[in-house]
Design a protein around this motif. Structure first.
Motif, PDB file in Angstrom:
ATOM      1  N   PHE A 152       6.661  -4.572  13.091  1.00 23.16           N
ATOM      2  CA  PHE A 152       6.513  -3.121  13.036  1.00 23.16           C
ATOM      3  C   PHE A 152       5.188  -2.798  12.321  1.00 23.16           C
ATOM      4  CE2 PHE A 152      10.347  -0.739  14.328  1.00 23.16           C
ATOM      5  CZ  PHE A 152      11.034  -1.796  14.882  1.00 23.16           C
TER       6      PHE A 152
ATOM      7  N   SER B 248       2.524  -1.741   9.550  1.00 27.91           N
ATOM      8  CA  SER B 248       2.411  -1.802   8.081  1.00 27.91           C
ATOM      9  C   SER B 248       3.354  -2.770   7.365  1.00 27.91           C
ATOM     10  CB  SER B 248       2.574  -0.395   7.478  1.00 27.91           C
ATOM     11  OG  SER B 248       1.277   0.137   7.248  1.00 27.91           O
TER      12      SER B 248
ATOM     13  N   GLY C  95       2.390  -5.845   6.917  1.00 21.50           N
ATOM     14  CA  GLY C  95       1.481  -6.776   6.238  1.00 21.50           C
ATOM     15  C   GLY C  95       0.893  -7.853   7.144  1.00 21.50           C
ATOM     16  N   LYS C  96       0.851  -7.599   8.453  1.00 19.88           N
ATOM     17  CA  LYS C  96       0.318  -8.599   9.393  1.00 19.88           C
ATOM     18  C   LYS C  96      -1.160  -8.877   9.131  1.00 19.88           C
ATOM     19  CE  LYS C  96       1.492  -6.022  12.913  1.00 19.88           C
ATOM     20  NZ  LYS C  96       2.121  -4.930  12.141  1.00 19.88           N
ATOM     21  N   SER C  97      -1.942  -7.795   8.971  1.00 17.67           N
ATOM     22  CA  SER C  97      -3.389  -7.985   8.772  1.00 17.67           C
ATOM     23  C   SER C  97      -3.660  -8.616   7.421  1.00 17.67           C
ATOM     24  CB  SER C  97      -4.110  -6.645   8.888  1.00 17.67           C
ATOM     25  OG  SER C  97      -3.854  -6.095  10.165  1.00 17.67           O
TER      26      SER C  97
ATOM     27  N   ALA D 111      -4.354  -1.474   5.406  1.00 19.38           N
ATOM     28  CA  ALA D 111      -4.301  -0.199   4.683  1.00 19.38           C
ATOM     29  C   ALA D 111      -2.869   0.299   4.628  1.00 19.38           C
ATOM     30  CB  ALA D 111      -5.189   0.829   5.375  1.00 19.38           C
ATOM     31  N   GLY D 112      -2.632   1.259   3.794  1.00 16.33           N
ATOM     32  CA  GLY D 112      -1.279   1.757   3.560  1.00 16.33           C
ATOM     33  C   GLY D 112      -0.764   2.715   4.617  1.00 16.33           C
ATOM     34  N   TYR D 113      -1.450   2.862   5.721  1.00 20.41           N
ATOM     35  CA  TYR D 113      -0.935   3.732   6.793  1.00 20.41           C
ATOM     36  C   TYR D 113      -0.659   2.922   8.064  1.00 20.41           C
ATOM     37  CZ  TYR D 113      -5.897   3.562   7.992  1.00 20.41           C
ATOM     38  OH  TYR D 113      -7.153   3.123   8.281  1.00 20.41           O
TER      39      TYR D 113
ATOM     40  N   PHE E 277      -0.464   1.728  12.032  1.00 15.11           N
ATOM     41  CA  PHE E 277      -1.443   1.575  13.117  1.00 15.11           C
ATOM     42  C   PHE E 277      -2.881   1.482  12.604  1.00 15.11           C
ATOM     43  CE2 PHE E 277       2.303   3.587  15.024  1.00 15.11           C
ATOM     44  CZ  PHE E 277       2.650   2.568  15.897  1.00 15.11           C
ATOM     45  N   THR E 278      -3.063   0.738  11.530  1.00 16.02           N
ATOM     46  CA  THR E 278      -4.412   0.441  11.047  1.00 16.02           C
ATOM     47  C   THR E 278      -5.099  -0.465  12.066  1.00 16.02           C
ATOM     48  OG1 THR E 278      -3.500   0.452   8.811  1.00 16.02           O
ATOM     49  CG2 THR E 278      -5.719  -0.444   9.075  1.00 16.02           C
TER      50      THR E 278
ATOM     51  N   GLY F 250       0.912  -3.005  15.333  1.00 19.19           N
ATOM     52  CA  GLY F 250       2.359  -2.979  15.146  1.00 19.19           C
ATOM     53  C   GLY F 250       3.030  -2.511  16.420  1.00 19.19           C
TER      54      GLY F 250
ATOM     55  N   THR G  52       8.825  -6.459  -3.756  1.00 18.23           N
ATOM     56  CA  THR G  52       9.358  -5.095  -3.884  1.00 18.23           C
ATOM     57  C   THR G  52      10.895  -5.057  -3.878  1.00 18.23           C
ATOM     58  OG1 THR G  52       9.384  -4.739  -1.487  1.00 18.23           O
ATOM     59  CG2 THR G  52       7.345  -4.185  -2.634  1.00 18.23           C
TER      60      THR G  52
ATOM     61  N   SER H   5       5.391 -13.245  -0.150  1.00 15.67           N
ATOM     62  CA  SER H   5       4.643 -12.041  -0.504  1.00 15.67           C
ATOM     63  C   SER H   5       3.159 -12.346  -0.366  1.00 15.67           C
ATOM     64  CB  SER H   5       4.963 -11.626  -1.930  1.00 15.67           C
ATOM     65  OG  SER H   5       3.983 -10.721  -2.396  1.00 15.67           O
ATOM     66  N   VAL H   6       2.525 -11.632   0.559  1.00 21.73           N
ATOM     67  CA  VAL H   6       1.087 -11.835   0.725  1.00 21.73           C
ATOM     68  C   VAL H   6       0.380 -11.349  -0.537  1.00 21.73           C
ATOM     69  CG1 VAL H   6      -0.951 -11.252   2.080  1.00 21.73           C
ATOM     70  CG2 VAL H   6       1.244 -11.554   3.227  1.00 21.73           C
ATOM     71  N   ALA H   7       0.830 -10.207  -1.051  1.00 22.61           N
ATOM     72  CA  ALA H   7       0.162  -9.618  -2.216  1.00 22.61           C
ATOM     73  C   ALA H   7       0.212 -10.547  -3.422  1.00 22.61           C
ATOM     74  CB  ALA H   7       0.809  -8.273  -2.549  1.00 22.61           C
TER      75      ALA H   7
HETATM   76  N1  LIG Z   1       3.879  -4.833  -2.186  1.00 17.90           N
HETATM   77  C1  LIG Z   1       3.304  -5.502  -1.182  1.00 17.90           C
HETATM   78  N2  LIG Z   1       2.456  -4.869  -0.350  1.00 17.90           N
HETATM   79  C2  LIG Z   1       1.901  -5.558   0.651  1.00 17.90           C
HETATM   80  C3  LIG Z   1       2.169  -6.945   0.844  1.00 17.90           C
HETATM   81  N3  LIG Z   1       1.492  -7.352   1.921  1.00 17.90           N
HETATM   82  C4  LIG Z   1       0.813  -6.270   2.380  1.00 17.90           C
HETATM   83  N4  LIG Z   1       1.050  -5.180   1.621  1.00 17.90           N
HETATM   84  C5  LIG Z   1       0.526  -3.821   1.787  1.00 17.90           C
HETATM   85  O1  LIG Z   1       1.130  -3.226   2.927  1.00 17.90           O
HETATM   86  C6  LIG Z   1       0.235  -2.295   3.526  1.00 17.90           C
HETATM   87  C7  LIG Z   1       0.099  -2.589   5.018  1.00 17.90           C
HETATM   88  O2  LIG Z   1      -0.549  -3.828   5.168  1.00 17.90           O
HETATM   89  P1  LIG Z   1      -1.292  -4.213   6.525  1.00 17.90           P
HETATM   90  O3  LIG Z   1      -1.767  -5.604   6.340  1.00 17.90           O
HETATM   91  O4  LIG Z   1      -2.268  -3.177   6.879  1.00 17.90           O
HETATM   92  O5  LIG Z   1      -0.066  -4.171   7.521  1.00 17.90           O
HETATM   93  P2  LIG Z   1      -0.096  -4.329   9.119  1.00 17.90           P
HETATM   94  O6  LIG Z   1       1.214  -4.891   9.485  1.00 17.90           O
HETATM   95  O7  LIG Z   1      -1.310  -5.051   9.541  1.00 17.90           O
HETATM   96  O8  LIG Z   1      -0.176  -2.805   9.561  1.00 17.90           O
HETATM   97  P3  LIG Z   1      -0.647  -2.170  10.989  1.00 17.90           P
HETATM   98  O9  LIG Z   1      -1.906  -2.832  11.401  1.00 17.90           O
HETATM   99  O10 LIG Z   1      -0.859  -0.752  10.628  1.00 17.90           O
HETATM  100  O11 LIG Z   1       0.486  -2.386  11.905  1.00 17.90           O
HETATM  101  C8  LIG Z   1      -1.089  -2.428   2.790  1.00 17.90           C
HETATM  102  O12 LIG Z   1      -1.178  -1.389   1.866  1.00 17.90           O
HETATM  103  C9  LIG Z   1      -0.955  -3.779   2.076  1.00 17.90           C
HETATM  104  O13 LIG Z   1      -1.720  -3.836   0.912  1.00 17.90           O
HETATM  105  C10 LIG Z   1       3.068  -7.592  -0.080  1.00 17.90           C
HETATM  106  O14 LIG Z   1       3.358  -8.769  -0.016  1.00 17.90           O
HETATM  107  N5  LIG Z   1       3.604  -6.822  -1.056  1.00 17.90           N
END
Ligand SMILES: Nc1nc2c(ncn2[C@@H]2O[C@H](COP(=O)(O)OP(=O)(O)OP(=O)(O)O)[C@@H](O)[C@H]2O)c(=O)[nH]1
Ligand SMILES: [K+]
Ligand SMILES: [Mg+2]
Length: 421
Positions: free
Chosen positions: A72, A74, A76-78, A92-94, A96-97, A120, A259, A278-280
């Motif tokens: 889905f 956001s 954390g794929k990217s 980013a935190g929104y 469809f980045t 996503g 989280t 957790s990527v973060a």
């Molecule tokens: N707390 C937390 N936040 C995370 C983690 N991994 C990613 N994030 C945050 O989640 C948000 C979305 O991350 P993206 O990597 O943009 O997610 P995505 O799945 O690529 O999103 P889209 O390209 O929009 O589909 C960002 O603000 C990241 O910093 C994690 O392990 N823990």
């Protein structure tokens, strides 16, 4: 009526029909019809037009294997792609980045794994919602799928199911083996479907042959022999008959466990084919190269195998292994030769194998021998003399065959002449 309406109608009828022995036959027919319509719809859409900008994500295949990140928005794929590879994909935190396919390369145990970050997807992706069709087409081209989920999201299990359904709709089967069923069409011997099975078939009801016949009729196959060597369901039979299924290993990553509570983490970690991380925080994901769980699992799900080759009288090359994959071309000595060069296969005599797959060190093996991770292999080609002999024998065989063909032709002519005279 459009394909979409027909699908809706059949789905409604299936929902109305109670599942029991008496309706088994009817449900089987409906399932076969549905599978056919869905594949029509998918082909229609992937052939251009309908939803999205029409632009495909054609990314050239690269490296030893390909993994697609599906999830889905956001989750954390990217962020994951940026941590696994040297490619930076905007996070980013929104939602469809990411709007397109971003490839990166994961270097692991001497292999190069192509990892694809994707937009996503949402419910209805398979039918064209968002850029779902393009995303799923990339998933179809991958050797393994990594489904990324946000451990902190409400309705997490529902998300997992929706993603599975979207992939299944286009014929992708996750963590399943192709059913052991063969359908051989008959040219002679009359019409009719003959069904045989080496085991009882409880899922096909009291009259399996009738169910099988009906499903095949939907695909306009009326004269054939079907042989099942394992217990199968109606869905599996439909998969076999429709023929365009892709069987793929799939690993689930519950990301963002920083989280949620420890109890929740514990539960998620017990889900089938799943790991938590957790990527973060770098947990399970960006640890030191070799002992990081996610990379290890990706390697395992891709069935990758390192083979160190050596030349006669030299030590093995431990720097650049040849990477083979169990799920692609297999790990036989033949695959190894194929991977190196066509000459290696042409001039192959035998292989000397050291390592887990060898019964003694070294074991002398032929082309069908299956190799294990970290085996050392020396390929021994046929000698120049043997190769020369081979060519001579081939020539000899050819002239022998030619001579006899000539003789037969002459005999035939003489016989015809005799009959005439
Ligand atoms: N707390 C937390 N936040 C995370 C983690 N991994 C990613 N994030 C945050 O989640 C948000 C979305 O991350 P993206 O990597 O943009 O997610 P995505 O799945 O690529 O999103 P889209 O390209 O929009 O589909 C960002 O603000 C990241 O910093 C994690 O392990 N823990
Ligand atoms: K995002
Ligand atoms: Mg992204």
């Amino acid at each position: 009526m459009g394909v979409m309406e027909k699908i809706k109608e059949i789905e409604a009828e299936m929902a109305r029909t109670q599942k029991n022995k008496a309706t088994n036959y009817h449900l089987g027919t409906l399932k076969a019809k549905l599978a056919k319509l869905r594949s029509e719809l998918f082909l229609e859409q992937s052939g251009g037009g309908g939803g999205g900008s029409g632009e495909g994500f054609s990314v050239a295949r690269n490296g030893d294997a390909r993994v697609a990140l599906i999830g889905f928005p956001s989750v954390g794929k990217s962020s994951l792609l940026s941590s696994l590879t040297t490619t930076e994909s905007e996070a980013a935190g929104y939602e469809f980045t990411t709007l397109t396919c971003i490839p990166g390369v994961l270097n692991y145990k001497g292999s190069k794994i192509q990892v694809l970050d994707l937009p996503g997807i949402i419910e209805g992706a398979a039918h064209g919602a968002g850029r779902g069709k393009e995303v799923i087409a990339v998933a179809r081209s991958a050797d393994a799928i990594l489904i990324v989920l946000d451990a902190g999201k409400e309705g997490l299990q529902k998300h997992r199911e929706i993603l599975e359904r979207e992939l299944e709709t286009v014929g992708i089967r996750l963590n399943e083996k192709p059913p052991d069923v063969t359908v051989s069409k008959r040219k002679t011997g009359g019409g009719g479907v003959r069904f045989a099975s080496t085991v009882p078939q409880p899922h096909l009801g009291p009259e399996p042959e009738k169910v099988v016949t009906q499903i095949l009729r939907e695909y306009k196959i009326t004269a054939c022999d079907v042989l099942a060597r394992e217990e199968i369901t109606v869905d599996q039979l439909v998969d076999v008959v429709s023929g365009n299924r892709e069987y793929k290993p799939c690993l689930y990553l519950y990301n963002k466990i920083d989280t949620v509570t420890i109890e929740e983490i514990d539960q998620l970690a017990r889900m089938p084919h799943s790991i938590v991380g957790s990527v973060a925080e770098g947990f399970n994901i960006a640890g030191p190269m070799e002992d990081d769980l996610l990379k290890q699992k990706i390697w395992e799900y891709l069935g990758l195998t390192r083979i160190y080759t050596k030349r006669k009288g030299s030590p093995p090359d431990l720097v650049e292994p040849v990477i083979l994959s169990q799920i692609r071309k297999g790990t036989s000595v033949k695959s190894l030769c194929d991977n190196i060069s066509s000459e290696m296969l042409r001039d192959f005599n035998y292989a000397l194998v050291w390592g887990k797959s060898a019964k003694h060190a070294p074991q002398r093996c032929g082309l069908t021998h299956n190799l294990d991770d970290e085996d050392v292999v020396q390929i021994v080609p046929r000698t120049v003399k043997q190769q020369q002999n081979d060519r001579n024998y081939t020539n000899l065989a050819q002239s022998f065959a030619d001579k006899h063909a000539k003789k037969r032709l002459e005999a035939k002519k003489q016989k015809q002449a005799r009959l005439r005279g």
